[in-house]
Design an enzyme around this catalytic site. Structure first.
Site, PDB file in Angstrom:
ATOM      1  CG  ASN A  21      -1.912  -1.148   1.173  1.00 45.43           C
ATOM      2  OD1 ASN A  21      -2.261  -1.640   0.101  1.00 45.43           O
ATOM      3  ND2 ASN A  21      -2.344  -1.593   2.337  1.00 45.43           N
ATOM      4  CG  ASP A  23      -2.407   3.438   3.105  1.00 43.96           C
ATOM      5  OD1 ASP A  23      -1.578   2.967   3.910  1.00 43.96           O
ATOM      6  OD2 ASP A  23      -3.391   2.797   2.700  1.00 43.96           O
ATOM      7  CG  HIS A  38       3.953  -1.561  -4.677  1.00 48.25           C
ATOM      8  ND1 HIS A  38       2.832  -2.338  -4.622  1.00 48.25           N
ATOM      9  CD2 HIS A  38       4.910  -2.322  -5.257  1.00 48.25           C
ATOM     10  CE1 HIS A  38       3.097  -3.523  -5.159  1.00 48.25           C
ATOM     11  NE2 HIS A  38       4.350  -3.537  -5.538  1.00 48.25           N
ATOM     12  CG  LEU A 131     -13.426 -10.090   3.297  1.00 50.34           C
ATOM     13  CD1 LEU A 131     -13.832  -9.783   4.732  1.00 50.34           C
ATOM     14  CD2 LEU A 131     -13.837  -8.934   2.388  1.00 50.34           C
TER      15      LEU A 131
END
Length: 172
Positions: A21, A23, A38, A131
């Site tokens: 990610n 963020d 990344h 998930l």
């Protein structure tokens, strides 16, 4: 809750946290060391000299680099076809791991998707937390499925021996 649980784990045990990610949620949750393979959305980079600096709110490709002055500013994001950042460091940390865990990933994007193969080949226990099961589920020794906000904190509690449960695998 998942990011906070991982930060808590890192305060209690030696942890290498690698994220795909871009963020800063891990840092905002309190993780001190995060390897962003990344890149980072809040960082700018110079396409010429590779200097990195905090990204301004508005940025253009012809903005001058603060280090070399060339007009080669871009977001510090790895685009498709580019080599992810910090690969030697990631592979070095992987080779010394005692547990390999993938959280919230499809497991389909390489080179990160190949890390579980490397871990398994070295005899490192592997865990998938997601998930739903992924197509790579068969590569993991253990799989935990459900919302990360619930599953990750419970797994961290178990790993740290809290809540009356013993760890599922050696921590590291």
């Amino acid at each position: 809750a998942a990011h906070a649980a991982l930060a808590r784990l890192a305060r209690e045990r030696p942890v290498t946290l690698v994220t795909q990610n871009v963020d800063d949620l891990h840092e905002r949750a309190g993780s001190a060391e995060v390897i962003h393979m990344h890149g980072e959305l809040l960082v700018a980079t110079c396409a010429d000299c590779a200097h990195r600096w905090p990204a301004p709110a508005v940025m253009a490709p012809d903005d001058p680099c603060p280090a070399c002055g060339r007009p080669a500013t871009r977001p510090d994001i790895v685009w498709f076809g580019e080599i992810p950042r910090h690969m030697p460091r990631i592979l070095s940390r992987l080779s010394g791991a005692t547990l390999f865990v993938v959280i919230g990933s499809s497991g389909e994007v390489y080179p990160a998707a190949g890390f579980v193969d490397k871990a398994a080949a070295m005899g490192i226990p592997t865990v998938e937390i997601n998930l739903e099961p992924t197509g790579r589920r068969g590569l993991f020794d253990e799989a935990l499925h459900g919302p990360a906000t619930e599953v990750v904190p419970a797994w961290v509690d178990r790993l740290l021996g809290q809540g009356g449960c013993a760890p599922a695998a050696p921590g590291g």
